[in-house]
Design an enzyme around this catalytic site. Structure first.
Site, PDB file in Angstrom:
ATOM      1  N   ALA A  59      46.691  35.542  45.049  1.00  0.00           N
ATOM      2  CA  ALA A  59      46.072  36.539  45.924  1.00  0.00           C
ATOM      3  C   ALA A  59      45.427  35.834  47.113  1.00  0.00           C
ATOM      4  O   ALA A  59      45.217  34.614  47.080  1.00  0.00           O
ATOM      5  CB  ALA A  59      44.997  37.325  45.160  1.00  0.00           C
ATOM      6  N   ASP A 101      36.337  43.182  40.640  1.00  0.00           N
ATOM      7  CA  ASP A 101      35.152  44.041  40.579  1.00  0.00           C
ATOM      8  C   ASP A 101      34.763  44.546  41.979  1.00  0.00           C
ATOM      9  O   ASP A 101      34.037  45.530  42.097  1.00  0.00           O
ATOM     10  CB  ASP A 101      33.969  43.274  39.964  1.00  0.00           C
ATOM     11  CG  ASP A 101      33.696  41.932  40.646  1.00  0.00           C
ATOM     12  OD1 ASP A 101      34.627  41.356  41.238  1.00  0.00           O
ATOM     13  OD2 ASP A 101      32.543  41.472  40.605  1.00  0.00           O
ATOM     14  N   TYR A 130      38.469  42.471  51.545  1.00  0.00           N
ATOM     15  CA  TYR A 130      39.106  41.892  50.353  1.00  0.00           C
ATOM     16  C   TYR A 130      39.214  42.951  49.250  1.00  0.00           C
ATOM     17  O   TYR A 130      40.297  43.175  48.690  1.00  0.00           O
ATOM     18  CB  TYR A 130      38.289  40.681  49.870  1.00  0.00           C
ATOM     19  CG  TYR A 130      38.652  40.215  48.483  1.00  0.00           C
ATOM     20  CD1 TYR A 130      39.841  39.525  48.245  1.00  0.00           C
ATOM     21  CD2 TYR A 130      37.807  40.468  47.395  1.00  0.00           C
ATOM     22  CE1 TYR A 130      40.167  39.104  46.951  1.00  0.00           C
ATOM     23  CE2 TYR A 130      38.128  40.046  46.110  1.00  0.00           C
ATOM     24  CZ  TYR A 130      39.306  39.363  45.900  1.00  0.00           C
ATOM     25  OH  TYR A 130      39.637  38.965  44.627  1.00  0.00           O
ATOM     26  N   TRP A 155      33.895  37.236  39.373  1.00  0.00           N
ATOM     27  CA  TRP A 155      33.161  35.961  39.449  1.00  0.00           C
ATOM     28  C   TRP A 155      33.929  34.837  38.735  1.00  0.00           C
ATOM     29  O   TRP A 155      33.405  34.178  37.839  1.00  0.00           O
ATOM     30  CB  TRP A 155      31.770  36.110  38.854  1.00  0.00           C
ATOM     31  CG  TRP A 155      30.879  37.130  39.501  1.00  0.00           C
ATOM     32  CD1 TRP A 155      31.236  38.198  40.284  1.00  0.00           C
ATOM     33  CD2 TRP A 155      29.443  37.201  39.390  1.00  0.00           C
ATOM     34  NE1 TRP A 155      30.116  38.905  40.671  1.00  0.00           N
ATOM     35  CE2 TRP A 155      29.011  38.317  40.124  1.00  0.00           C
ATOM     36  CE3 TRP A 155      28.486  36.437  38.728  1.00  0.00           C
ATOM     37  CZ2 TRP A 155      27.656  38.677  40.236  1.00  0.00           C
ATOM     38  CZ3 TRP A 155      27.150  36.800  38.831  1.00  0.00           C
ATOM     39  CH2 TRP A 155      26.739  37.896  39.580  1.00  0.00           C
TER      40      TRP A 155
HETATM   41  N1  LIG Z   1      37.918  34.106  42.509  1.00  0.00           N
HETATM   42  C1  LIG Z   1      37.186  35.137  42.084  1.00  0.00           C
HETATM   43  O1  LIG Z   1      35.944  35.056  41.996  1.00  0.00           O
HETATM   44  C2  LIG Z   1      37.844  36.427  41.689  1.00  0.00           C
HETATM   45  C3  LIG Z   1      37.040  37.515  41.349  1.00  0.00           C
HETATM   46  C4  LIG Z   1      37.657  38.714  40.962  1.00  0.00           C
HETATM   47  C5  LIG Z   1      39.032  38.785  40.902  1.00  0.00           C
HETATM   48  N2  LIG Z   1      39.793  37.728  41.263  1.00  0.00           N
HETATM   49  C6  LIG Z   1      41.236  37.883  41.236  1.00  0.00           C
HETATM   50  O2  LIG Z   1      41.736  36.992  40.232  1.00  0.00           O
HETATM   51  C7  LIG Z   1      43.024  36.469  40.642  1.00  0.00           C
HETATM   52  C8  LIG Z   1      43.000  34.952  40.583  1.00  0.00           C
HETATM   53  O3  LIG Z   1      42.010  34.454  41.489  1.00  0.00           O
HETATM   54  P1  LIG Z   1      41.747  32.883  41.630  1.00  0.00           P
HETATM   55  O4  LIG Z   1      40.275  32.719  41.824  1.00  0.00           O
HETATM   56  O5  LIG Z   1      42.455  32.128  40.558  1.00  0.00           O
HETATM   57  O6  LIG Z   1      42.452  32.594  43.038  1.00  0.00           O
HETATM   58  P2  LIG Z   1      42.565  31.205  43.818  1.00  0.00           P
HETATM   59  O7  LIG Z   1      42.033  30.074  42.987  1.00  0.00           O
HETATM   60  O8  LIG Z   1      42.009  31.426  45.173  1.00  0.00           O
HETATM   61  O9  LIG Z   1      44.137  31.003  43.916  1.00  0.00           O
HETATM   62  C9  LIG Z   1      44.907  31.859  44.710  1.00  0.00           C
HETATM   63  C10 LIG Z   1      46.355  31.493  44.502  1.00  0.00           C
HETATM   64  O10 LIG Z   1      47.128  32.383  45.321  1.00  0.00           O
HETATM   65  C11 LIG Z   1      48.023  31.603  46.069  1.00  0.00           C
HETATM   66  N3  LIG Z   1      48.352  32.216  47.353  1.00  0.00           N
HETATM   67  C12 LIG Z   1      47.513  32.687  48.292  1.00  0.00           C
HETATM   68  N4  LIG Z   1      48.209  33.097  49.365  1.00  0.00           N
HETATM   69  C13 LIG Z   1      49.519  32.887  49.077  1.00  0.00           C
HETATM   70  C14 LIG Z   1      50.735  33.105  49.782  1.00  0.00           C
HETATM   71  N5  LIG Z   1      50.760  33.596  51.022  1.00  0.00           N
HETATM   72  N6  LIG Z   1      51.899  32.784  49.174  1.00  0.00           N
HETATM   73  C15 LIG Z   1      51.911  32.246  47.924  1.00  0.00           C
HETATM   74  N7  LIG Z   1      50.795  32.000  47.219  1.00  0.00           N
HETATM   75  C16 LIG Z   1      49.618  32.323  47.794  1.00  0.00           C
HETATM   76  C17 LIG Z   1      47.300  30.286  46.309  1.00  0.00           C
HETATM   77  O11 LIG Z   1      48.229  29.310  46.707  1.00  0.00           O
HETATM   78  P3  LIG Z   1      47.831  28.101  47.713  1.00  0.00           P
HETATM   79  O12 LIG Z   1      47.242  27.039  46.820  1.00  0.00           O
HETATM   80  O13 LIG Z   1      49.109  27.726  48.330  1.00  0.00           O
HETATM   81  O14 LIG Z   1      46.824  28.653  48.680  1.00  0.00           O
HETATM   82  C18 LIG Z   1      46.696  30.059  44.932  1.00  0.00           C
HETATM   83  O15 LIG Z   1      47.643  29.517  44.065  1.00  0.00           O
HETATM   84  C19 LIG Z   1      43.280  37.063  42.021  1.00  0.00           C
HETATM   85  O16 LIG Z   1      44.061  38.231  41.895  1.00  0.00           O
HETATM   86  C20 LIG Z   1      41.910  37.456  42.535  1.00  0.00           C
HETATM   87  O17 LIG Z   1      41.957  38.519  43.474  1.00  0.00           O
HETATM   88  C21 LIG Z   1      39.229  36.541  41.634  1.00  0.00           C
END
Ligand SMILES: NC(=O)c1ccc[n+]([C@@H]2O[C@H](COP(=O)([O-])OP(=O)(O)OC[C@H]3O[C@@H](n4cnc5c(N)ncnc54)[C@H](OP(=O)(O)O)[C@@H]3O)[C@@H](O)[C@H]2O)c1
Length: 313
Positions: A59, A101, A130, A155
Site C-alpha cells: 500500500a 483504522d 490516506y 499502528w
Molecule cells: N503502517 C501502519 O501503521 C498501518 C496501519 C494500519 C493499516 N496498515 C495497512 O497495513 C498494510 C501493510 O502496511 P505496512 O506498514 O507493512 O506497509 P509498509 O511497510 O509501508 O510497506 C508497503 C509495501 O508496499 C509496497 N508498495 C508501495 N507502493 C508500491 C507500488 N507502487 N508498487 C509496488 N509496491 C508498492 C512497498 O514497496 P517498496 O519497498 O518498493 O516501497 C512495501 O513493500 C497496508 O495495507 C497498510 O495500509 C498499516
C-alpha cells in the site's frame, strides 16, 4: 497453493512471507516486477502468474505525504486493489486485503472510562487522504464481488522498516526527554501477531471441505489487532521499559512526557479514538487475540535474541 503476496519489502509483507513460507508457492514480486501505480500492468501480471490466492499488504502508507500526493495514494490504495479484486473475481480465486483504522474519524467517546471501539458496521468518515484512499480500496474489493477478506489493522510495527517502535528506540538513545502525543487512542499491532493470525485463518481455509462455501461463509471486513488499547505516549513508555529490561536500551533512559496532538501538528489529521472491536473476528475464526503489550514484548524479545545472536557470531 500458489499465493501471490505483494509488498514483501514492507513490514507486514515481509512477516507474512516468513509465516507462510511452508504454505505453498509464494510469488513475491518487488516493485520493479509489479508497480502498483502502473495500473495497466497489473491484470496482465496476474494472468501470467496464475495464482490460487492473492494476499495484498502492499500500500501507499506515507500518511502525511499522502496529503500532497493524493492522486498517487488513490492509484495505489484504491485503483490497484480494484484491479486485483476484478482479476480475483475473473479467476474465481480469493483476495486477502489489508486496510486501516484511519477509515474512522475517531469521534467515538468513552464509556465507564474505557474507549468505545469501532465495529465493522460503524460509519466510516476518514479524516485524511490516506484513510480515504484505503476506504475507497475496501469498497472496490467488496463491490468487485470476488471472494475476499479485508483486515483493518492499526499502528503496525515490526523489528524492520519504518515504524513507531524503531523510531522510539532510536530517539531513546539520542535524547534525554521525549514528548509524545497522549490523546490519540488505538492498538499497536506487531506484524508477528498479524501474520500468525492470517496463517491460522488460512489453515482453516485449507482444511475446509469446500473452499467456495468457506469463502461464502467468512468473506467480509474484519478488525484485526491485538486486544487492549493505549495511546502513543503510553506505548512509548512500554517500549522503553521493556527494551531496557531486555538489554536493548541502557540507562540513562529518557523521561517521556505526554503532550496533546495540538502541540504536534502534522499535515494529516489523525483520529483521536481508532480502537477497533474484534468481536466479529473472534466469533468467525475463534483465534486467540493476544494483548498488545504481550505482542510488543514478543517483538522486543525477538530483537534481543537476534542482537545476542549477532554478538555471538
Ligand atoms: N503502517 C501502519 O501503521 C498501518 C496501519 C494500519 C493499516 N496498515 C495497512 O497495513 C498494510 C501493510 O502496511 P505496512 O506498514 O507493512 O506497509 P509498509 O511497510 O509501508 O510497506 C508497503 C509495501 O508496499 C509496497 N508498495 C508501495 N507502493 C508500491 C507500488 N507502487 N508498487 C509496488 N509496491 C508498492 C512497498 O514497496 P517498496 O519497498 O518498493 O516501497 C512495501 O513493500 C497496508 O495495507 C497498510 O495500509 C498499516
Amino acid at each position: 497453493m500458489r499465493i501471490l503476496l505483494t509488498g514483501t519489502s514492507g513490514q507486514l509483507g515481509r512477516s507474512l512471507a516468513k509465516a507462510l513460507s511452508d504454505f505453498g508457492e509464494l510469488i513475491t514480486p518487488q516493485r520493479a516486477e509489479l508497480d502498483l501505480s502502473d495500473l495497466a500492468s497489473i491484470a496482465p501480471y496476474i494472468q501470467q502468474c496464475k495464482p490460487d490466492l492473492i494476499i495484498h499488504p502492499a500500500a501507499y502508507t506515507a500518511v502525511d505525504q499522502a496529503e500532497r500526493e493524493s492522486e498517487l495514494a488513490y492509484s495505489i490504495n484504491a485503483e490497484a486493489p480494484d484491479i486485483l479484486a476484478q482479476e480475483a473475481k475473473r479467476l474465481g480465486i480469493g483476495l486477502i486485503h489489508f486496510s486501516t483504522d484511519y477509515v474512522f474519524d475517531g469521534s467515538k467517546g468513552t464509556a465507564n472510562g474505557e474507549r468505545i471501539p469501532y465495529s465493522e458496521e460503524d460509519i466510516c468518515a476518514p479524516l485524511n487522504v490516506y484513510g480515504a484512499s484505503k476506504l475507497a480500496g475496501e469498497q472496490a474489493v467488496v463491490n468487485s464481488g470476488c471472494a475476499h477478506l479485508i483486515f483493518r489493522t492499526s499502528w503496525v510495527y515490526s523489528d524492520f522498516g519504518k515504524n513507531f517502535l524503531l523510531t522510539i528506540l532510536r530517539l531513546a538513545k539520542e535524547k534525554t526527554e521525549l514528548n509524545i502525543v497522549n490523546d490519540q487512542w488505538g492498538t499497536p499491532s506487531s506484524t508477528l501477531f498479524l501474520s500468525n493470525a492470517v496463517k491460522q485463518i488460512l489453515l482453516q481455509l485449507q482444511q475446509a471441505e469446500t473452499p467456495a462455501t468457506w469463502w461464502q461463509a467468512h468473506q467480509g471486513i474484519y478488525h484485526l489487532t491485538p486486544s487492549g488499547f493505549t495511546n502513543w505516549c503510553e506505548f512509548s513508555q512500554h517500549i522503553v521499559t521493556h527494551a531496557a529490561q531486555l538489554g536493548l536500551l541502557n540507562a540513562p533512559l529518557p523521561t517521556i512526557q505526554g503532550i496533546p496532538s495540538s502541540a504536534y501538528p502534522t499535515p494529516a489529521q489523525r483520529p483521536q479514538n481508532s480502537c477497533l472491536d474484534k468481536t466479529k473476528l473472534s466469533q468467525n475464526f475463534g483465534i486467540d487475540i493476544q494483548n498488545w503489550d504481550l505482542a510488543l514484548q514478543s517483538c522486543l524479545q525477538n530483537m534481543a535474541s537476534l542482537k545476542l545472536a549477532d554478538a555471538n557470531v
